[in-house]
Scaffold this active site. Structure first.
Site, PDB file in Angstrom:
ATOM      1  CG  ASP A  34      -2.959  26.654 -27.464  1.00 38.21           C
ATOM      2  OD1 ASP A  34      -2.546  26.525 -26.285  1.00 38.21           O
ATOM      3  OD2 ASP A  34      -2.184  26.715 -28.441  1.00 38.21           O
ATOM      4  CD  GLU A  36       0.289  23.616 -27.747  1.00 36.45           C
ATOM      5  OE1 GLU A  36       1.211  24.435 -27.674  1.00 36.45           O
ATOM      6  OE2 GLU A  36       0.067  22.926 -28.753  1.00 36.45           O
ATOM      7  CG  HIS A 124      -2.666  -1.810 -10.928  1.00 32.50           C
ATOM      8  ND1 HIS A 124      -3.593  -1.892  -9.909  1.00 32.50           N
ATOM      9  CD2 HIS A 124      -3.042  -2.714 -11.858  1.00 32.50           C
ATOM     10  CE1 HIS A 124      -4.488  -2.803 -10.218  1.00 32.50           C
ATOM     11  NE2 HIS A 124      -4.187  -3.326 -11.386  1.00 32.50           N
ATOM     12  CE  LYS A 184     -12.142  -4.895  -8.176  1.00 29.28           C
ATOM     13  NZ  LYS A 184     -11.436  -3.689  -7.787  1.00 29.28           N
ATOM     14  NE  ARG A 186     -13.766  -2.239 -12.057  1.00 28.58           N
ATOM     15  CZ  ARG A 186     -14.016  -1.325 -11.101  1.00 28.58           C
ATOM     16  NH1 ARG A 186     -15.050  -0.542 -11.206  1.00 28.58           N
ATOM     17  NH2 ARG A 186     -13.218  -1.221 -10.070  1.00 28.58           N
ATOM     18  CG  ASP A 210      -8.104  -1.633  -4.080  1.00 29.61           C
ATOM     19  OD1 ASP A 210      -7.114  -2.243  -4.540  1.00 29.61           O
ATOM     20  OD2 ASP A 210      -9.199  -1.612  -4.659  1.00 29.61           O
ATOM     21  CB  THR A 215     -16.214   4.794  -9.676  1.00 31.85           C
ATOM     22  OG1 THR A 215     -16.148   3.418  -9.274  1.00 31.85           O
ATOM     23  CG2 THR A 215     -15.724   4.933 -11.101  1.00 31.85           C
ATOM     24  N   GLY A 216     -15.144   4.575  -6.517  1.00 35.75           N
ATOM     25  CA  GLY A 216     -15.611   4.199  -5.179  1.00 35.75           C
ATOM     26  C   GLY A 216     -16.491   2.944  -5.212  1.00 35.75           C
TER      27      GLY A 216
HETATM   28  C1  R5P Z   1      -8.301  -2.232  -9.781  1.00 38.83           C
HETATM   29  O1  R5P Z   1      -7.635  -3.071 -10.363  1.00 38.83           O
HETATM   30  C2  R5P Z   1      -7.750  -1.378  -8.699  1.00 38.83           C
HETATM   31  O2  R5P Z   1      -6.866  -2.085  -7.878  1.00 38.83           O
HETATM   32  C3  R5P Z   1      -8.873  -0.791  -7.846  1.00 38.83           C
HETATM   33  O3  R5P Z   1      -9.538  -1.842  -7.163  1.00 38.83           O
HETATM   34  C4  R5P Z   1      -9.875  -0.059  -8.695  1.00 38.83           C
HETATM   35  O4  R5P Z   1      -9.245   0.868  -9.506  1.00 38.83           O
HETATM   36  C5  R5P Z   1     -10.919   0.652  -7.817  1.00 38.83           C
HETATM   37  O5  R5P Z   1     -11.816   1.289  -8.684  1.00 38.83           O
HETATM   38  P1  R5P Z   1     -13.229   1.797  -8.205  1.00 38.83           P
HETATM   39  O6  R5P Z   1     -13.023   2.730  -7.040  1.00 38.83           O
HETATM   40  O7  R5P Z   1     -13.764   2.501  -9.428  1.00 38.83           O
HETATM   41  O8  R5P Z   1     -14.053   0.612  -7.842  1.00 38.83           O
END
Ligand code: R5P
Length: 289
Positions: A34, A36, A124, A184, A186, A210, A215-216
């Protein structure tokens, strides 16, 4: 000391045990039909200092850690030092909107309930550890990442945003490179825009550092901006390579010279180990009475 390897961190556990000169316990892990999680520790831990190592991403790995903490405690160790190579949910480090959790703190509090110390790697927001009333250490993978790039050193190290500047500055200092940052924004979960900014990167090899690649999107956009400004080669390095589906291909297609991550999340890009910095933190925790 004995290292108890979580199912998400077997390689780092071996490396950590080697760095500490100790053994690795045998841990059984499987999923019930299941979904778990089942774990069992097959070693005698009575009276031992135990290092329990487990990255808590994805979600099942957090459950596996909580269950392992309970299993370990029942085996009567002296103390349990939890190493969270990658602590999941760290980016939700505040309630950005009413009604949201502070996921970073909620998960750390859960783990702290059955631990004597916690070690994290490039958390982070290190201040998130303030919620834990135990000895904690957040260690940096940047020196190990910088070592990796010594063979082909960059002329400039860049932070993808101002918040990540400390890390880039540390790497630049170790590599004798210049340092700068991008700005940057987003615009969607996997789409990032960079505000126009002239950088001194023409005819230079650039390294972007970073804490996380997910996702890159950040690295791909940064690399496009830098190539347009004449950078000869762009490499991406992070501590935690989450690499959402398709991310590694996306980075490869974007023409990055290297994409490097550490073994906090074990995967094909994990060219750097954090074993020695984590071992140093554990030695410190064990020395504290
Ligand atoms: C964001 O606050 C983190 O420090 C990274 O910059 C972020 O997680 C990178 O995400 P992605 O590869 O999706 O751009």
């Amino acid at each position: 000391m004995l290292v108890v390897p979580g199912p998400r961190s077997p390689l780092l556990s071996e490396r950590l045990a080697r760095a500490l000169g100790c053994n690795v316990a045998k841990v059984e892990h499987k999923l019930f039909p299941d979904g778990e999680v089942y774990v069992r520790v097959h070693d005698d831990l009575r009276g031992q200092e135990v290092a329990l190592v487990q990255t808590t991403w994805p979600n099942d790995s957090l459950v596996a850690l909580l269950l392992l903490q309970d299993a370990v405690r029942r085996l009567g160790p002296k103390r349990v030092h939890v190493v969270l190579p990658y602590a999941a949910y760290a980016r939700q480090d505040r309630a950005f909107h009413d009604g949201e959790p502070i996921s970073a703190e909620a998960t750390l509090k859960l783990v702290a309930e059955q631990a004597d110390s916690i070690t994290t790697v490039d958390l982070h927001r290190p201040a998130s550890l303030g919620v834990v009333k135990l000895p904690t250490r957040n260690v940096s993978a940047v020196p190990a990442i910088a070592d990796h790039f010594r063979a082909l050193p960059p002329g400039v190290v860049l932070a993808p945003d101002k918040n990540a500047l400390d890390r880039a500055e540390q790497a630049a200092k170790l590599l004798g490179a210049d340092v700068d940052f991008l700005i940057k924004k987003r615009v969607a979960p996997d789409v990032v825009e960079m505000q126009p900014r002239t950088l001194d990167v023409a005819s230079k090899r650039v390294l972007i550092v970073d804490d996380i690649i997910s996702t890159g999107g950040t690295m791909v956009t940064a690399s496009q901006v830098l190539k347009r400004q004449g950078a000869t080669a762009v490499s991406a390095a992070c501590t935690h390579g989450l690499f959402a589906p398709g991310a590694l291909d996306r980075l490869h297609t974007a023409g990055l010279e290297q994409t490097v991550a550490t073994d906090t999340i074990e995967g094909p890009a994990s060219a750097v180990t954090v074993a020695s910095v984590a071992a140093e933190a554990l030695r410190h925790h064990v020395a504290v009475r």
